[in-house]
Design a protein around this motif. Structure first.
Motif, PDB file in Angstrom:
ATOM      1  N   ARG A 136     -13.177   1.050  54.626  1.00  0.00           N
ATOM      2  CA  ARG A 136     -13.605   1.190  56.026  1.00  0.00           C
ATOM      3  C   ARG A 136     -12.523   1.808  56.887  1.00  0.00           C
ATOM      4  O   ARG A 136     -12.808   2.679  57.733  1.00  0.00           O
ATOM      5  CB  ARG A 136     -13.980  -0.191  56.559  1.00  0.00           C
ATOM      6  CG  ARG A 136     -14.344  -0.258  58.032  1.00  0.00           C
ATOM      7  CD  ARG A 136     -14.543  -1.719  58.408  1.00  0.00           C
ATOM      8  NE  ARG A 136     -14.978  -1.910  59.779  1.00  0.00           N
ATOM      9  CZ  ARG A 136     -14.169  -2.066  60.819  1.00  0.00           C
ATOM     10  NH1 ARG A 136     -12.860  -2.030  60.632  1.00  0.00           N
ATOM     11  NH2 ARG A 136     -14.651  -2.259  62.031  1.00  0.00           N
ATOM     12  N   ASN A 137     -11.280   1.395  56.684  1.00  0.00           N
ATOM     13  CA  ASN A 137     -10.217   1.815  57.587  1.00  0.00           C
ATOM     14  C   ASN A 137      -9.694   3.218  57.310  1.00  0.00           C
ATOM     15  O   ASN A 137      -8.863   3.724  58.069  1.00  0.00           O
ATOM     16  CB  ASN A 137      -9.071   0.800  57.535  1.00  0.00           C
ATOM     17  CG  ASN A 137      -9.436  -0.498  58.229  1.00  0.00           C
ATOM     18  OD1 ASN A 137     -10.504  -0.622  58.816  1.00  0.00           O
ATOM     19  ND2 ASN A 137      -8.553  -1.483  58.158  1.00  0.00           N
ATOM     20  N   ILE A 138     -10.140   3.843  56.217  1.00  0.00           N
ATOM     21  CA  ILE A 138      -9.768   5.243  55.987  1.00  0.00           C
ATOM     22  C   ILE A 138     -10.975   6.161  56.132  1.00  0.00           C
ATOM     23  O   ILE A 138     -10.868   7.373  55.935  1.00  0.00           O
ATOM     24  CB  ILE A 138      -9.133   5.446  54.591  1.00  0.00           C
ATOM     25  CG1 ILE A 138     -10.124   5.066  53.481  1.00  0.00           C
ATOM     26  CG2 ILE A 138      -7.829   4.667  54.470  1.00  0.00           C
ATOM     27  CD1 ILE A 138      -9.615   5.382  52.075  1.00  0.00           C
ATOM     28  N   LEU A 139     -12.124   5.593  56.484  1.00  0.00           N
ATOM     29  CA  LEU A 139     -13.361   6.376  56.492  1.00  0.00           C
ATOM     30  C   LEU A 139     -13.331   7.482  57.536  1.00  0.00           C
ATOM     31  O   LEU A 139     -13.658   8.638  57.242  1.00  0.00           O
ATOM     32  CB  LEU A 139     -14.556   5.445  56.726  1.00  0.00           C
ATOM     33  CG  LEU A 139     -15.945   6.089  56.684  1.00  0.00           C
ATOM     34  CD1 LEU A 139     -16.176   6.806  55.369  1.00  0.00           C
ATOM     35  CD2 LEU A 139     -17.031   5.026  56.909  1.00  0.00           C
ATOM     36  N   VAL A 140     -12.933   7.166  58.777  1.00  0.00           N
ATOM     37  CA  VAL A 140     -12.945   8.168  59.835  1.00  0.00           C
ATOM     38  C   VAL A 140     -11.955   9.289  59.545  1.00  0.00           C
ATOM     39  O   VAL A 140     -12.294  10.478  59.639  1.00  0.00           O
ATOM     40  CB  VAL A 140     -12.649   7.521  61.206  1.00  0.00           C
ATOM     41  CG1 VAL A 140     -12.401   8.587  62.271  1.00  0.00           C
ATOM     42  CG2 VAL A 140     -13.820   6.637  61.633  1.00  0.00           C
ATOM     43  N   GLN A 141     -10.716   8.939  59.167  1.00  0.00           N
ATOM     44  CA  GLN A 141      -9.723   9.989  58.923  1.00  0.00           C
ATOM     45  C   GLN A 141     -10.088  10.826  57.700  1.00  0.00           C
ATOM     46  O   GLN A 141      -9.784  12.020  57.651  1.00  0.00           O
ATOM     47  CB  GLN A 141      -8.332   9.388  58.797  1.00  0.00           C
ATOM     48  CG  GLN A 141      -8.138   8.366  57.697  1.00  0.00           C
ATOM     49  CD  GLN A 141      -6.863   7.558  57.912  1.00  0.00           C
ATOM     50  OE1 GLN A 141      -6.885   6.476  58.505  1.00  0.00           O
ATOM     51  NE2 GLN A 141      -5.752   8.069  57.434  1.00  0.00           N
ATOM     52  N   PHE A 142     -10.762  10.235  56.706  1.00  0.00           N
ATOM     53  CA  PHE A 142     -11.236  11.023  55.571  1.00  0.00           C
ATOM     54  C   PHE A 142     -12.324  11.995  56.010  1.00  0.00           C
ATOM     55  O   PHE A 142     -12.296  13.181  55.676  1.00  0.00           O
ATOM     56  CB  PHE A 142     -11.770  10.102  54.481  1.00  0.00           C
ATOM     57  CG  PHE A 142     -12.607  10.813  53.448  1.00  0.00           C
ATOM     58  CD1 PHE A 142     -12.017  11.636  52.503  1.00  0.00           C
ATOM     59  CD2 PHE A 142     -13.991  10.678  53.436  1.00  0.00           C
ATOM     60  CE1 PHE A 142     -12.781  12.311  51.558  1.00  0.00           C
ATOM     61  CE2 PHE A 142     -14.769  11.338  52.503  1.00  0.00           C
ATOM     62  CZ  PHE A 142     -14.167  12.158  51.563  1.00  0.00           C
ATOM     63  N   LEU A 143     -13.296  11.507  56.782  1.00  0.00           N
ATOM     64  CA  LEU A 143     -14.423  12.352  57.182  1.00  0.00           C
ATOM     65  C   LEU A 143     -13.985  13.519  58.058  1.00  0.00           C
ATOM     66  O   LEU A 143     -14.497  14.639  57.926  1.00  0.00           O
ATOM     67  CB  LEU A 143     -15.464  11.510  57.919  1.00  0.00           C
ATOM     68  CG  LEU A 143     -16.292  10.541  57.068  1.00  0.00           C
ATOM     69  CD1 LEU A 143     -17.131   9.637  57.955  1.00  0.00           C
ATOM     70  CD2 LEU A 143     -17.174  11.291  56.087  1.00  0.00           C
ATOM     71  N   VAL A 144     -13.028  13.290  58.958  1.00  0.00           N
ATOM     72  CA  VAL A 144     -12.603  14.336  59.887  1.00  0.00           C
ATOM     73  C   VAL A 144     -12.078  15.566  59.148  1.00  0.00           C
ATOM     74  O   VAL A 144     -12.294  16.704  59.580  1.00  0.00           O
ATOM     75  CB  VAL A 144     -11.541  13.786  60.861  1.00  0.00           C
ATOM     76  CG1 VAL A 144     -10.850  14.912  61.615  1.00  0.00           C
ATOM     77  CG2 VAL A 144     -12.180  12.812  61.846  1.00  0.00           C
ATOM     78  N   SER A 145     -11.422  15.356  58.005  1.00  0.00           N
ATOM     79  CA  SER A 145     -10.804  16.475  57.282  1.00  0.00           C
ATOM     80  C   SER A 145     -11.472  16.801  55.952  1.00  0.00           C
ATOM     81  O   SER A 145     -10.962  17.617  55.193  1.00  0.00           O
ATOM     82  CB  SER A 145      -9.317  16.160  57.033  1.00  0.00           C
ATOM     83  OG  SER A 145      -9.192  14.962  56.273  1.00  0.00           O
ATOM     84  N   SER A 146     -12.626  16.169  55.659  1.00  0.00           N
ATOM     85  CA  SER A 146     -13.234  16.345  54.342  1.00  0.00           C
ATOM     86  C   SER A 146     -14.319  17.412  54.366  1.00  0.00           C
ATOM     87  O   SER A 146     -14.792  17.842  55.422  1.00  0.00           O
ATOM     88  CB  SER A 146     -13.852  15.027  53.866  1.00  0.00           C
ATOM     89  OG  SER A 146     -15.058  14.778  54.564  1.00  0.00           O
ATOM     90  N   VAL A 147     -14.741  17.833  53.162  1.00  0.00           N
ATOM     91  CA  VAL A 147     -15.829  18.810  53.044  1.00  0.00           C
ATOM     92  C   VAL A 147     -17.170  18.171  53.373  1.00  0.00           C
ATOM     93  O   VAL A 147     -18.169  18.869  53.541  1.00  0.00           O
ATOM     94  CB  VAL A 147     -15.872  19.413  51.620  1.00  0.00           C
ATOM     95  CG1 VAL A 147     -14.594  20.163  51.321  1.00  0.00           C
ATOM     96  CG2 VAL A 147     -16.111  18.321  50.571  1.00  0.00           C
ATOM     97  N   ILE A 148     -17.205  16.827  53.467  1.00  0.00           N
ATOM     98  CA  ILE A 148     -18.452  16.141  53.803  1.00  0.00           C
ATOM     99  C   ILE A 148     -18.979  16.632  55.153  1.00  0.00           C
ATOM    100  O   ILE A 148     -20.182  16.803  55.351  1.00  0.00           O
ATOM    101  CB  ILE A 148     -18.242  14.610  53.850  1.00  0.00           C
ATOM    102  CG1 ILE A 148     -17.758  14.082  52.486  1.00  0.00           C
ATOM    103  CG2 ILE A 148     -19.520  13.895  54.274  1.00  0.00           C
ATOM    104  CD1 ILE A 148     -18.759  14.175  51.381  1.00  0.00           C
ATOM    105  N   LEU A 149     -18.061  16.883  56.099  1.00  0.00           N
ATOM    106  CA  LEU A 149     -18.453  17.349  57.434  1.00  0.00           C
ATOM    107  C   LEU A 149     -18.088  18.816  57.648  1.00  0.00           C
ATOM    108  O   LEU A 149     -17.913  19.262  58.794  1.00  0.00           O
ATOM    109  CB  LEU A 149     -17.785  16.485  58.515  1.00  0.00           C
ATOM    110  CG  LEU A 149     -18.164  15.003  58.547  1.00  0.00           C
ATOM    111  CD1 LEU A 149     -17.496  14.300  59.717  1.00  0.00           C
ATOM    112  CD2 LEU A 149     -19.676  14.826  58.622  1.00  0.00           C
ATOM    113  N   ALA A 150     -18.015  19.578  56.563  1.00  0.00           N
ATOM    114  CA  ALA A 150     -17.648  20.989  56.687  1.00  0.00           C
ATOM    115  C   ALA A 150     -18.671  21.791  57.481  1.00  0.00           C
ATOM    116  O   ALA A 150     -18.350  22.832  58.061  1.00  0.00           O
ATOM    117  CB  ALA A 150     -17.481  21.596  55.292  1.00  0.00           C
TER     118      ALA A 150
END
Length: 543
Positions: A35-49
């Motif tokens: 949970r605590n790394i979810l936002v920072q992962f999503l901001v820079s991941s290809v998931i939200l490319a």
């Protein structure tokens, strides 16, 4: 054989408690680790490319809070299945396996949007399904003979939750940074498997309160149905009309969403940004609010067809739901520490040059979340051993409801300070990340007063047949807390709203921080007013 109905001063903690505590420590590490790394992962991941870079933070917050809504919505399902069909032990074990599968999806599908979101859904389902049951299952291990030890265990239970959360919050951002998302999401999955194993190992020692299987004619829902449907000569059924209005409103909300999502029909009174999660939560809120008011209006009609104790029990549950509703603003502030505060921290300077800063360990803003569980582990014994006894000595009893009301207010103060920090950032001044220590301290103190207290409060106030469900309603408060955040995010996408915010001279982030602070203060005042009339209950199991 005479039943023990008074506390036994020589009573010991049940032998099975360590299995439950060990399970909770590992499960909380797994949950907060991802949970605590979810936002920072999503901001820079290809998931939200597919999202423009300027909008990724907002979309990541939406995904995060939608996930939180799911986590705290599915306790309704877990509580219902446990109370009606399978019992707490079996329900916890089976949902834990679903939970493990969700973690596996996150580790395996870090670059696949469908696979990753499937993992989030399974974790929300598994975590939410067991959430109301582990606490109440722990309470089931006590009787009136040793219930005085339950408070110690509930505090230890909450302390253990934060023991796991502390290490997860501190280490997982480093694993994400140094080893990538597959490892960072895989380690919490391993811990969840260990949690499931530990829980299973204690299977022969647990006290298992059997499910009601719907056979209780005087259950909460049966009494409520009788109250709504019973006709009295010369009187209408206004309560049924109110409850029916809630059903119609809920159906209308879901219909508005379906018309937009499935047929592309835009209704002028229904915002386009009200996606399924928002629409479903609003519909659920309408059902609970209007249904509860309707039952309360006609509850006395159930007397005679149900025992007075059952009717009084329903009245108590309805009062509890009001207490729960008044805590939802607290959760709207609390859960944003893993989204809004992390994003704020990325605009601050890590004070590596300061001699007191642990640069060898704390390297980025996301790790500041570790302050929350660390402070909880310190504040719980401080409150129990120092603060509460001192307050009692001066003649002020820190009751559960008093603690919860002040906790909401302290959360508001924390957000005032966060807003002041944001103003400094907006002015262009270099701002040390260490300043976030103060809002974390105040928010955590508020959390201890609200959440740690509510674990015992929710269990003690619920009748035996409703303990799983009432705990589910308690966790549902976090769903509506995140709903407030999503509704606010929708509002600030409106040009008229953003223009009004700009006219204040504050940035959007600073304005929203002060807005949520005022929201908490208003909720604290309403909570204090209602708490003055609330009649406390004692519903521990008889030995």
């Amino acid at each position: 054989m005479t039943q023990t109905t008074v506390a036994d001063p020589n009573a010991r903690l049940p032998r099975q408690i360590p299995y439950i505590i060990g399970n909770e420590a590992c499960e909380r590490f797994s949950f907060y680790g991802m949970r605590n790394i979810l936002v920072q992962f999503l901001v820079s991941s290809v998931i939200l490319a597919y999202v423009p870079e300027a909008e990724r933070q907002g979309v990541a917050k939406d995904v995060f809070h939608s996930f939180v809504i799911g986590v705290y919505f599915f306790p309704l399902l877990g509580g219902w299945l446990s109370d009606r069909y399978f019992g707490k032990y079996n329900t916890v074990l089976w949902f834990s396996l679903v939970y493990c599968a969700g973690h596996a999806c996150l580790a395996l599908f870090e670059g696949n949007r469908t696979g990753f979101y499937t993992g989030l859904f399974l974790i929300a389902l598994g975590s939410g399904g067991i959430k109301p049951l582990v606490v109440s299952f722990c309470g089931d291990q006590f009787t009136t003979a040793n219930k005085h030890l339950a408070k110690i265990v509930f505090d230890a239970f909450y302390w253990t939750i934060n023991f796991g959360s502390f290490f997860a919050s501190l280490l997982m951002p480093l694993f994400l940074r140094n080893f990538g998302p597959a490892v960072a999401f895989g380690i919490p999955g391993i811990l969840m498997f260990i949690a499931t194993l530990v829980f299973w190992l204690g299977r022969k020692q647990y006290v298992r309160v059997p499910p009601t299987r719907g056979e209780d004619p005087d259950s909460f829902f049966n009494v409520a149905r009788t109250a709504l449907t019973t006709q009295v000569a010369g009187q209408g059924r206004p309560g049924l009309l109110v409850a029916g209005t809630g059903v119609v409103l809920a159906a209308a909300m879901l219909l508005c969403w379906a018309l937009h999502a499935w047929f592309g029909i835009n209704l002028p009174f229904w915002p386009e940004d009200f996606h399924f999660v928002i629409s479903a939560c609003l519909a659920l809120g309408a059902l609970i609010a209007f249904g509860g008011i309707g039952v309360s209006m006609q509850l006395e009609r159930a007397r005679g067809r149900h025992p007075d104790a059952a009717v009084d029990g329903v009245r108590a549950v309805l009062r509890i739901l009001i207490v729960f509703a008044l805590t939802t603003p607290f959760w709207s502030l609390f859960d944003q520490k893993a989204s809004t505060w992390v994003i704020q921290g990325k605009d601050m300077i890590v004070p590596h040059e300061a001699w007191w800063w642990p640069s060898w360990l704390v390297k980025e803003a996301g790790q500041m979340q570790a302050l929350n569980p660390l402070l909880i582990m310190l504040l719980i014994p401080f409150n129990n051993l120092v603060l509460y006894p001192a307050l009692r000595r001066i003649g002020w009893e820190p009751t559960a409801l008093r603690r919860m009301g002040f906790g909401i207010a302290f959360a508001g103060i924390a957000w005032v300070i966060a807003g002041l920090i944001q103003l400094k950032i907006d002015s262009g001044a270099q701002t040390s990340l260490a300043l976030q220590t103060w809002p974390y301290l105040l928010l955590t103190f508020g959390e201890v007063l609200v959440s740690a207290t509510a674990l015992e409060f929710a269990y003690s106030q619920a009748t035996q047949s409703m303990k799983g469900v009432i705990m589910a309603f308690w966790y549902l408060t976090s769903t509506f807390g995140s709903l407030w955040v999503l509704l606010t995010n929708v509002a600030v996408r409106n040009e008229a709203v953003t223009a009004r915010i700009a006219a204040t001279g504050y940035s959007e982030n600073a304005f929203l921080m002060f807005f949520f602070a005022v929201f908490a203060f208003a909720a604290a005042l309403a909570f204090a007013a209602y708490a003055r009339t609330y009649p406390m209950q004692d519903n521990y199991r008889t030995a």
